[in-house]
Design a protein around this motif. Structure first.
Motif, PDB file in Angstrom:
ATOM      1  N   THR A  22     -22.080   5.408  20.125  1.00 17.37           N
ATOM      2  CA  THR A  22     -22.245   6.825  20.441  1.00 17.37           C
ATOM      3  C   THR A  22     -23.342   7.067  21.463  1.00 17.37           C
ATOM      4  O   THR A  22     -24.278   6.291  21.606  1.00 17.37           O
ATOM      5  N   HIS A  23     -23.204   8.187  22.161  1.00 18.80           N
ATOM      6  CA  HIS A  23     -24.156   8.640  23.172  1.00 18.80           C
ATOM      7  C   HIS A  23     -24.612  10.056  22.823  1.00 18.80           C
ATOM      8  O   HIS A  23     -23.997  10.750  22.023  1.00 18.80           O
ATOM      9  N   GLU A  24     -25.664  10.500  23.484  1.00 17.10           N
ATOM     10  CA  GLU A  24     -26.085  11.897  23.404  1.00 17.10           C
ATOM     11  C   GLU A  24     -24.979  12.772  23.996  1.00 17.10           C
ATOM     12  O   GLU A  24     -24.466  12.447  25.080  1.00 17.10           O
ATOM     13  N   PRO A  25     -24.537  13.871  23.362  1.00 16.07           N
ATOM     14  CA  PRO A  25     -25.000  14.463  22.106  1.00 16.07           C
ATOM     15  C   PRO A  25     -24.031  14.198  20.945  1.00 16.07           C
ATOM     16  O   PRO A  25     -23.911  15.035  20.040  1.00 16.07           O
ATOM     17  N   GLU A  26     -23.326  13.083  20.981  1.00 14.47           N
ATOM     18  CA  GLU A  26     -22.252  12.845  20.010  1.00 14.47           C
ATOM     19  C   GLU A  26     -22.758  12.775  18.576  1.00 14.47           C
ATOM     20  O   GLU A  26     -22.114  13.290  17.648  1.00 14.47           O
ATOM     21  N   GLU A  27     -23.906  12.128  18.372  1.00 13.85           N
ATOM     22  CA  GLU A  27     -24.414  12.005  17.003  1.00 13.85           C
ATOM     23  C   GLU A  27     -24.672  13.377  16.374  1.00 13.85           C
ATOM     24  O   GLU A  27     -24.292  13.630  15.222  1.00 13.85           O
ATOM     25  N   ALA A  28     -25.320  14.264  17.128  1.00 11.25           N
ATOM     26  CA  ALA A  28     -25.621  15.599  16.608  1.00 11.25           C
ATOM     27  C   ALA A  28     -24.340  16.354  16.282  1.00 11.25           C
ATOM     28  O   ALA A  28     -24.246  17.038  15.251  1.00 11.25           O
ATOM     29  N   GLN A  29     -23.341  16.241  17.139  1.00  7.15           N
ATOM     30  CA  GLN A  29     -22.078  16.940  16.926  1.00  7.15           C
ATOM     31  C   GLN A  29     -21.368  16.428  15.672  1.00  7.15           C
ATOM     32  O   GLN A  29     -20.856  17.210  14.862  1.00  7.15           O
ATOM     33  N   ILE A  30     -21.346  15.125  15.488  1.00 13.18           N
ATOM     34  CA  ILE A  30     -20.642  14.534  14.347  1.00 13.18           C
ATOM     35  C   ILE A  30     -21.389  14.804  13.044  1.00 13.18           C
ATOM     36  O   ILE A  30     -20.773  15.124  12.017  1.00 13.18           O
ATOM     37  N   LEU A  31     -22.711  14.704  13.076  1.00 11.31           N
ATOM     38  CA  LEU A  31     -23.506  14.990  11.878  1.00 11.31           C
ATOM     39  C   LEU A  31     -23.318  16.430  11.423  1.00 11.31           C
ATOM     40  O   LEU A  31     -23.318  16.720  10.215  1.00 11.31           O
ATOM     41  N   ALA A  32     -23.146  17.341  12.369  1.00 13.33           N
ATOM     42  CA  ALA A  32     -22.958  18.749  12.021  1.00 13.33           C
ATOM     43  C   ALA A  32     -21.624  18.987  11.321  1.00 13.33           C
ATOM     44  O   ALA A  32     -21.494  19.923  10.521  1.00 13.33           O
ATOM     45  N   GLN A  33     -20.628  18.148  11.601  1.00 16.41           N
ATOM     46  CA  GLN A  33     -19.294  18.313  11.028  1.00 16.41           C
ATOM     47  C   GLN A  33     -19.071  17.480   9.773  1.00 16.41           C
ATOM     48  O   GLN A  33     -18.161  17.764   8.988  1.00 16.41           O
ATOM     49  N   PHE A  34     -19.885  16.467   9.566  1.00 12.58           N
ATOM     50  CA  PHE A  34     -19.658  15.546   8.448  1.00 12.58           C
ATOM     51  C   PHE A  34     -19.692  16.230   7.074  1.00 12.58           C
ATOM     52  O   PHE A  34     -18.970  15.815   6.162  1.00 12.58           O
ATOM     53  N   ILE A  84     -21.276   5.653   8.863  1.00 12.48           N
ATOM     54  CA  ILE A  84     -22.121   4.666   9.535  1.00 12.48           C
ATOM     55  C   ILE A  84     -22.233   5.062  11.003  1.00 12.48           C
ATOM     56  O   ILE A  84     -21.219   5.160  11.700  1.00 12.48           O
ATOM     57  N   MET A  85     -23.440   5.288  11.469  1.00 13.49           N
ATOM     58  CA  MET A  85     -23.664   5.667  12.860  1.00 13.49           C
ATOM     59  C   MET A  85     -24.239   4.484  13.629  1.00 13.49           C
ATOM     60  O   MET A  85     -25.241   3.893  13.221  1.00 13.49           O
ATOM     61  N   VAL A  86     -23.579   4.146  14.754  1.00 17.13           N
ATOM     62  CA  VAL A  86     -23.974   2.990  15.565  1.00 17.13           C
ATOM     63  C   VAL A  86     -24.233   3.467  16.991  1.00 17.13           C
ATOM     64  O   VAL A  86     -23.328   3.467  17.830  1.00 17.13           O
ATOM     65  N   PRO A  87     -25.454   3.908  17.304  1.00 24.91           N
ATOM     66  CA  PRO A  87     -25.753   4.335  18.682  1.00 24.91           C
ATOM     67  C   PRO A  87     -25.567   3.180  19.658  1.00 24.91           C
ATOM     68  O   PRO A  87     -25.827   2.017  19.341  1.00 24.91           O
ATOM     69  N   ARG A  88     -25.140   3.518  20.855  1.00 28.25           N
ATOM     70  CA  ARG A  88     -24.847   2.492  21.863  1.00 28.25           C
ATOM     71  C   ARG A  88     -26.113   1.793  22.355  1.00 28.25           C
ATOM     72  O   ARG A  88     -26.117   0.595  22.559  1.00 28.25           O
ATOM     73  N   HIS A  89     -27.195   2.565  22.548  1.00 29.01           N
ATOM     74  CA  HIS A  89     -28.393   2.008  23.182  1.00 29.01           C
ATOM     75  C   HIS A  89     -29.576   1.997  22.215  1.00 29.01           C
ATOM     76  O   HIS A  89     -29.867   3.014  21.567  1.00 29.01           O
ATOM     77  N   PRO A  90     -30.278   0.874  22.121  1.00 30.27           N
ATOM     78  CA  PRO A  90     -31.372   0.752  21.151  1.00 30.27           C
ATOM     79  C   PRO A  90     -32.523   1.710  21.391  1.00 30.27           C
ATOM     80  O   PRO A  90     -33.218   2.087  20.443  1.00 30.27           O
ATOM     81  N   GLU A  91     -32.733   2.142  22.629  1.00 31.96           N
ATOM     82  CA  GLU A  91     -33.831   3.065  22.893  1.00 31.96           C
ATOM     83  C   GLU A  91     -33.585   4.440  22.261  1.00 31.96           C
ATOM     84  O   GLU A  91     -34.506   5.266  22.181  1.00 31.96           O
ATOM     85  N   ARG A  92     -32.367   4.693  21.782  1.00 28.33           N
ATOM     86  CA  ARG A  92     -32.046   5.972  21.143  1.00 28.33           C
ATOM     87  C   ARG A  92     -32.046   5.883  19.619  1.00 28.33           C
ATOM     88  O   ARG A  92     -31.775   6.880  18.935  1.00 28.33           O
ATOM     89  N   PHE A  93     -32.322   4.704  19.059  1.00 24.62           N
ATOM     90  CA  PHE A  93     -32.293   4.552  17.601  1.00 24.62           C
ATOM     91  C   PHE A  93     -33.220   5.558  16.913  1.00 24.62           C
ATOM     92  O   PHE A  93     -32.848   6.198  15.930  1.00 24.62           O
ATOM     93  N   VAL A 112     -14.644   6.115  18.317  1.00 22.65           N
ATOM     94  CA  VAL A 112     -15.220   5.282  19.375  1.00 22.65           C
ATOM     95  C   VAL A 112     -15.907   6.194  20.382  1.00 22.65           C
ATOM     96  O   VAL A 112     -15.272   7.067  20.990  1.00 22.65           O
ATOM     97  N   GLY A 113     -17.201   6.003  20.530  1.00 22.04           N
ATOM     98  CA  GLY A 113     -18.042   6.914  21.278  1.00 22.04           C
ATOM     99  C   GLY A 113     -17.950   6.802  22.787  1.00 22.04           C
ATOM    100  O   GLY A 113     -17.187   6.017  23.354  1.00 22.04           O
ATOM    101  N   GLY A 114     -18.779   7.620  23.431  1.00 26.46           N
ATOM    102  CA  GLY A 114     -18.731   7.746  24.883  1.00 26.46           C
ATOM    103  C   GLY A 114     -17.555   8.572  25.338  1.00 26.46           C
ATOM    104  O   GLY A 114     -17.347   8.747  26.542  1.00 26.46           O
ATOM    105  N   SER A 115     -16.795   9.110  24.381  1.00 27.76           N
ATOM    106  CA  SER A 115     -15.577   9.853  24.725  1.00 27.76           C
ATOM    107  C   SER A 115     -15.739  11.363  24.534  1.00 27.76           C
ATOM    108  O   SER A 115     -14.895  12.129  24.990  1.00 27.76           O
ATOM    109  N   PHE A 116     -16.803  11.811  23.868  1.00 26.75           N
ATOM    110  CA  PHE A 116     -17.183  13.224  23.875  1.00 26.75           C
ATOM    111  C   PHE A 116     -18.200  13.503  24.971  1.00 26.75           C
ATOM    112  O   PHE A 116     -18.357  14.626  25.403  1.00 26.75           O
ATOM    113  N   SER A 117     -18.930  12.474  25.395  1.00 25.50           N
ATOM    114  CA  SER A 117     -20.092  12.665  26.263  1.00 25.50           C
ATOM    115  C   SER A 117     -19.804  12.474  27.743  1.00 25.50           C
ATOM    116  O   SER A 117     -20.720  12.379  28.537  1.00 25.50           O
TER     117      SER A 117
END
Length: 431
Positions: free
Chosen positions: A249-261, A274-283, A333-338
């Motif tokens: 996932t990328h910004e802002p996908e995590e926030a969007q999905i967490l709001a709907q979960f 289970i949330m798996v961000p794409r880039h470690p600097e965003r953990f 599969v992320g990067g597809s909302f962002s």
């Protein structure tokens, strides 16, 4: 008489000279606070003095996606006892490569960062490693790397080549840079006819361009990660719990999905995301988002387990994506909302996991369309629609199971690219 090597234009060398100090400063600053950046400084700017193997097959895979695509190729040579050197340009890509092969092939496998693309560094790199063959995966081409490889008499091949219309347009704006790069390549193995035509229009020799299909359909999950997943299923008591994964996932996908979960939890309170961000600097940022949305924080980096009360689990580790997919009941599969273009849906598909993606899928357009036609992948416009698809599958598990089976059938029908591409590689090695 062989043709002289076409060197990159002078302006490219000037641009590199101007950018290099700034880039080096950026990496050095990180290395002062994060120990694992110190090796990156050496490998990108100095070239390691000791190497594990010379005369290896050199494979360059930019990041995680390209490393995954290269997996069956790397494994083929390692099983033959042939040393393999993998270079990456991202830390996530290198972590994935090491997770796949370090443990099982400690003597034959080596992964380092690709040096900065200067003439001097590339010459040092080639002198140290003396590779037999240079294999590039998918798209990323480096002018000096290709020119110096050709100068040293080392054949090069672009495997699993893909080139979107947008990328082709970008390359086309820099013809004096693009034409020499394509001229250095001994062969281009294109995923599809459209890609092949775009390379030819950019100046590639049509005789060197071969349509082979995508090797991504031949990917195989590492056995040790599948075994680990089975252990975790039992240890974490996930057998009867719906496990949803939001991967890469990328910004802002995590926030969007967490709001709907919470909509999913309202009907299926035992579900875990289970949330798996794409880039470690965003953990760290995603960890904050989880807490801000009212969920308890459980993190892989802290060796925490999924427990009965766990609703969201942060997979803030590197190189374990196969592990999380193996635990999943269904996947986004992320990067597809962002608007990033989406990441590879074939990894969950290979495990029989039904997949949802957003509207931005240009990185995998052909593959996504194939999966959608087979009803193996569902495309939605936003996170609200994603939650509804997940709910539909949870309410109708047979529908989810059929989507997973359809994906496996698509995989099986498209396999064979690996053998075709390995045939081209073997031909170059023999020559």
């Amino acid at each position: 008489m062989p043709k002289p090597v076409q060197q990159p234009p002078f302006w490219y060398q000037v641009l590199l000279a101007l950018i290099l100090p700034l880039y080096r400063l950026r990496v050095w600053q990180r290395s002062r606070t994060q120990a694992d950046y110190q090796n990156e400084v050496i490998e990108r700017f100095q070239i390691a003095k000791t190497v594990k193997n010379t005369r290896a097959i050199w494979i360059h895979a930019v990041s995680v996606g390209e490393t995954n695509a290269a997996q069956p190729v790397i494994e083929h040579f390692l099983k033959q006892g042939q040393p393999v050197l993998v270079t990456n340009t991202t830390r996530t890509g290198q972590a994935r490569a090491k997770a796949l092969f370090d443990q099982n092939y400690p003597e034959l496998f080596e992964a380092v960062f690709l040096p900065v693309d200067t003439v001097g560094l590339m010459q040092q790199f080639l002198q140290r490693y003396q590779p037999r063959l240079f294999i590039l995966i998918e798209t990323e081409l480096w002018p000096n790397a290709l020119a110096q490889t050709r100068q040293a008499g080392i054949p090069s091949i672009l495997l699993n080549a893909r080139l979107s219309a947008r990328s082709a347009k970008g390359y086309g704006k820099f013809g004096r840079l693009t034409h020499p790069m394509l001229a250095q390549l001994s062969c281009i193995a294109a995923q599809d006819q459209a890609t092949a035509q775009r390379f030819i229009e950019l100046g590639a020799d049509a005789k060197k361009v071969v349509v082979t299909g995508s090797v991504k359909f031949d990917i195989q999950p590492p056995n040790h990660l599948l075994e680990h997943a089975e252990q975790l299923k039992q240890q974490w008591q996930l057998g009867n719990r719906p496990v949803l994964i939001a991967a890469s996932t990328h910004e802002p996908e995590e926030a969007q999905i967490l709001a709907q979960f919470p909509k999913v939890l309202a009907q299926f309170p035992s579900a875990v995301l289970i949330m798996v961000p794409r880039h470690p600097e965003r953990f760290e940022r995603v960890a904050q988002l989880i807490q801000q949305n009212g969920f308890g924080l459980f993190q892989r980096s802290q060796q925490q387990e999924i427990q009965a009360e766990t609703q969201v689990y942060l997979a803030d580790s590197m190189g374990e994506l196969w592990l999380w997919y193996a635990l999943a009941s269904m996947a986004f599969v992320g990067g597809s909302f962002s608007a990033t273009g989406g990441h590879n849906p074939l990894e969950p598909v290979r495990l029989g996991v039904p997949v949802v993606m957003g509207p931005h899928i240009f990185n995998f357009k052909v593959i996504v369309e194939q999966l959608m036609q087979a009803y193996a992948l569902t495309q939605v416009d936003n996170a609200e629609a994603l939650a509804q698809v997940w709910l539909n599958w949870l309410q109708q598990p047979e529908q989810a199971r059929q989507a997973g089976l359809a994906g496996l059938q698509v995989m099986q029908a498209n396999q064979g690219a690996l053998d075709r591409q390995l045939g081209l590689v073997k031909k170059l090695l023999n020559e």
